[in-house]
Design an enzyme around this catalytic site. Sequence first.
Site, mmCIF file in Angstrom:
data_model
loop_
_atom_site.group_PDB
_atom_site.id
_atom_site.type_symbol
_atom_site.label_atom_id
_atom_site.label_comp_id
_atom_site.label_asym_id
_atom_site.label_seq_id
_atom_site.Cartn_x
_atom_site.Cartn_y
_atom_site.Cartn_z
ATOM 1 C CD GLU A 1 -29.856 9.779 -25.121
ATOM 2 O OE1 GLU A 1 -29.130 10.222 -26.039
ATOM 3 O OE2 GLU A 1 -30.036 10.378 -24.041
ATOM 4 C CD GLU B 1 -31.770 12.653 -19.165
ATOM 5 O OE1 GLU B 1 -30.666 13.200 -19.340
ATOM 6 O OE2 GLU B 1 -32.750 12.808 -19.928
#
Length: 270
Positions: free
Chosen positions: A145, A150
């Site tokens: 990933e 974020e």
Amino acid sequence: MMMGLLAGLMLTGEAAATPTPAGHVLVWADEFDHDGLPDPSRWTYDASRNREGWHNNEAQYYAVARPENAHVENGRLVLTARRETLADAPDWGGQTYTSARLLSTAPGWTYGLIEVRAKLPCGRGTWPAIWMLPVQPSGWPLGGEIDIMEHVGHAPGAVHGTVHTQAYNHINKTERGGSIQIDDACQSFHRYQVQWWPEAVTFMVDDQPYYSFANDGAGAPETWPFDKPFRLILNIAVGGDWGGAQGIDDDALPQTMEVDYVRVFQPIPH
């Protein structure tokens, strides 16, 4: 590397005028220049949940083709996290929050520069993300990933870039990543970027690198699964293990992530 997309790529004048990084070519883009729902030729929806419930103990329901949660307006994609009434909760999987999670429909890309110009939400309990997963899943975290961006609303302006692998992942608290403070991330647009080479994955904001994860050269997917096509994901989660660590401010909702464009550049083959 998947260069075939270039032949069918339709670019606006803005995209065509954007300087292309040296040694790269633009292979895929969305300039969000048509109002309405997101372009179905470029994006699909993910409303999935795991057997234990919503991923990461998140509180939202990811709606499909619902303009209130995802639409294009005035040249921007607008993703919106909302608090719904209790009476409507059965319509949204029993959740009282709704949002959207978009997945790119392209065959995926192996290596390149991925750039997303966006303005982030900042309400406490929001958890927007710009990230990538393998096109062909092989089980998380073995497949890998790449979290390009974020941000959690209880820490305004702290932008994180992270990789997860079998050896390095947040379940084991061994993930590899870095962060950078962007004080106006919720008031202004910035370019969130990852430069992905066979040698390293490097995270940047506005061309400024702040963390790089190097390939250890062992040839093991447990430490370097980043040698296959990945797809792009855009979403806003509500609550969850990280986003909801300090609760959810219902009075701050709705909150939006606005995306000006998405562009994918790949190295020119030699």
